[in-house]
Design a protein around this motif. Structure first.
Motif, PDB file in Angstrom:
ATOM      1  N   TRP A  87       0.819  -1.213   0.000  1.00  0.00           N
ATOM      2  CA  TRP A  87       0.000   0.000   0.000  1.00  0.00           C
ATOM      3  C   TRP A  87       0.855   1.266   0.000  1.00  0.00           C
ATOM      4  N   THR A  88       0.292   2.297  -0.614  1.00  0.00           N
ATOM      5  CA  THR A  88       0.838   3.638  -0.469  1.00  0.00           C
ATOM      6  C   THR A  88       0.221   4.251   0.774  1.00  0.00           C
ATOM      7  N   HIS A  89       1.049   4.732   1.702  1.00  0.00           N
ATOM      8  CA  HIS A  89       0.534   5.225   2.980  1.00  0.00           C
ATOM      9  C   HIS A  89       1.049   6.609   3.345  1.00  0.00           C
ATOM     10  N   THR A  90       1.936   7.173   2.555  1.00  0.00           N
ATOM     11  CA  THR A  90       2.533   8.458   2.879  1.00  0.00           C
ATOM     12  C   THR A  90       1.561   9.594   2.621  1.00  0.00           C
ATOM     13  N   ASP A 101      -0.999   7.287  15.153  1.00  0.00           N
ATOM     14  CA  ASP A 101      -1.389   6.132  15.959  1.00  0.00           C
ATOM     15  C   ASP A 101      -1.083   4.810  15.258  1.00  0.00           C
ATOM     16  N   PHE A 102      -0.551   4.871  14.035  1.00  0.00           N
ATOM     17  CA  PHE A 102      -0.239   3.661  13.274  1.00  0.00           C
ATOM     18  C   PHE A 102       1.183   3.751  12.720  1.00  0.00           C
ATOM     19  N   ARG A 103       1.685   2.594  12.329  1.00  0.00           N
ATOM     20  CA  ARG A 103       2.906   2.545  11.534  1.00  0.00           C
ATOM     21  C   ARG A 103       2.741   1.462  10.472  1.00  0.00           C
ATOM     22  N   TYR A 104       3.447   1.645   9.385  1.00  0.00           N
ATOM     23  CA  TYR A 104       3.356   0.724   8.255  1.00  0.00           C
ATOM     24  C   TYR A 104       4.585  -0.170   8.235  1.00  0.00           C
ATOM     25  N   GLU A 108       1.717  -4.293   6.136  1.00  0.00           N
ATOM     26  CA  GLU A 108       0.810  -4.407   7.273  1.00  0.00           C
ATOM     27  C   GLU A 108       0.694  -3.063   8.004  1.00  0.00           C
ATOM     28  N   LEU A 109      -0.505  -2.750   8.426  1.00  0.00           N
ATOM     29  CA  LEU A 109      -0.763  -1.556   9.216  1.00  0.00           C
ATOM     30  C   LEU A 109      -0.783  -1.963  10.684  1.00  0.00           C
ATOM     31  N   VAL A 110       0.144  -1.432  11.472  1.00  0.00           N
ATOM     32  CA  VAL A 110       0.285  -1.824  12.877  1.00  0.00           C
ATOM     33  C   VAL A 110      -0.449  -0.814  13.754  1.00  0.00           C
ATOM     34  N   VAL A 111      -1.348  -1.315  14.604  1.00  0.00           N
ATOM     35  CA  VAL A 111      -2.202  -0.470  15.441  1.00  0.00           C
ATOM     36  C   VAL A 111      -1.441  -0.008  16.679  1.00  0.00           C
ATOM     37  N   ARG A 185      -2.160  -6.218  13.692  1.00  0.00           N
ATOM     38  CA  ARG A 185      -1.734  -5.860  12.339  1.00  0.00           C
ATOM     39  C   ARG A 185      -2.856  -6.123  11.344  1.00  0.00           C
ATOM     40  N   LEU A 186      -3.071  -5.168  10.439  1.00  0.00           N
ATOM     41  CA  LEU A 186      -4.060  -5.315   9.376  1.00  0.00           C
ATOM     42  C   LEU A 186      -3.342  -5.456   8.041  1.00  0.00           C
TER      43      LEU A 186
END
Length: 218
Positions: A87-90, A101-104, A108-111, A185-186
Motif C-alpha cells: 500500500w501507499t501510505h505516505t 497512531d499507526f505505523r506501516y 501491514e498496518l500496525v495499530v 496488524r491489518l
C-alpha cells in the motif's frame, strides 16, 4: 348537637403498600424504556456508519485524521495476482494518509491505539484490453487481522464479472466494526482467476484499505 363525621369507604383510600408497589412498577417501566431507547439509538448509529457509501466513509475518516486515529491506504500496484497487497501510505501521495497512531510495516498496518474501529475496503477493477475483456472470472480481497499468532478475516469483498463489467468498472465495497488492540496488524490478501493481460486494479486510487477510531476499548 354533635356532627357525625362522613363515612369513608375503604375502597376510596389506597393502602400505602399498594401505592408503593405501583410506584416501583412505574420506576421499573421507566428504566426499561430508557434502556431500550438507548439501545435503539446505538443500533441505528451503527447501521448508519456501516451502510454509508465509500466516499462518505473516507470523508469522515479524513476529516478526523488529526484528532482521531485513522488511516487510508491505496494500492501501490495495479497488477492482479494472488498476493498480499502492498500500500501507499505516505500523506500527500494521492489520497493516502496515516495518523501517528499507526505505523506501516511491509504491507501491514500496525495499530498503536486500542479501541473499536470501523474498518473498510474497496476493490475496483478495470479492463485494459483494446477490445472488450472476457467476463468469465472473479476477484476477491480479504482484510486480515493478525493478533500474535492468530490471523482472522475482518471482512471479505468480491467482484464477480458479468456482461456489464465492460461498461463500467466493476467494484465492491465492505466495512465492519472491529475491536483492535495495540500491536494488532491489518493486511489484505488478493485472489483472482482473471487473466492479467485483460484486467487490472483501477489506477484512480479506487482500491483501498482504511479504518478510523470509533470509541474506546469495550
Amino acid at each position: 348537637m354533635s356532627s357525625v363525621p362522613p363515612s369513608v369507604n375503604s375502597g376510596d383510600v389506597e393502602s400505602p403498600g399498594v401505592s408503593h408497589t405501583r410506584c416501583r412498577s412505574l420506576d421499573y417501566c421507566l428504566v426499561v424504556s430508557i434502556t431500550l431507547l438507548a439501545l435503539t439509538v446505538g443500533a441505528l448509529c451503527a447501521l448508519y456508519i456501516i451502510w454509508e457509501k465509500p466516499l462518505k466513509v473516507y470523508s469522515v475518516g479524513h476529516q478526523g485524521d488529526k484528532q482521531t486515529a485513522s488511516a487510508h491506504l491505496v494500492a501501490d500496484n495495479v497488477v492482479l495476482d494472488n498476493v498480499t497487497l502492498s500500500w501507499t501510505h505516505t500523506a500527500g501521495v494521492g489520497s493516502a494518509y496515516m495518523s501517528s497512531d499507526f505505523r506501516y510495516d511491509s504491507g501491514e498496518l500496525v495499530v498503536g491505539r486500542a479501541g473499536l474501529y470501523y474498518v473498510y475496503s474497496q476493490l475496483t477493477l478495470t479492463c485494459v484490453a483494446l477490445r472488450d475483456c472476457p467476463v468469465n472470472g472473479s476477484a476477491s480481497l480479504t482484510a486480515l487481522k493478525t493478533s500474535g499468532d492468530n490471523r482472522t478475516p475482518v471482512l471479505t469483498l468480491g467482484v464477480q464479472l458479468n456482461n456489464s463489467s465492460n461498461l463500467s468498472p466493476p467494484t465492491s465495497f465492505s466495512g465492519a466494526l472491529q475491536q483492535l488492540s495495540v500491536g494488532d496488524r491489518l493486511s489484505a490478501r488478493l485472489w483472482t482467476d482473471l487473466p492479467t493481460e485483460h484486467w487490472q486494479m483501477d489506477q484512480q486510487e479506487n482500491t483501498f484499505l482504511g479504518l478510523f477510531w470509533v470509541s474506546g476499548a469495550l
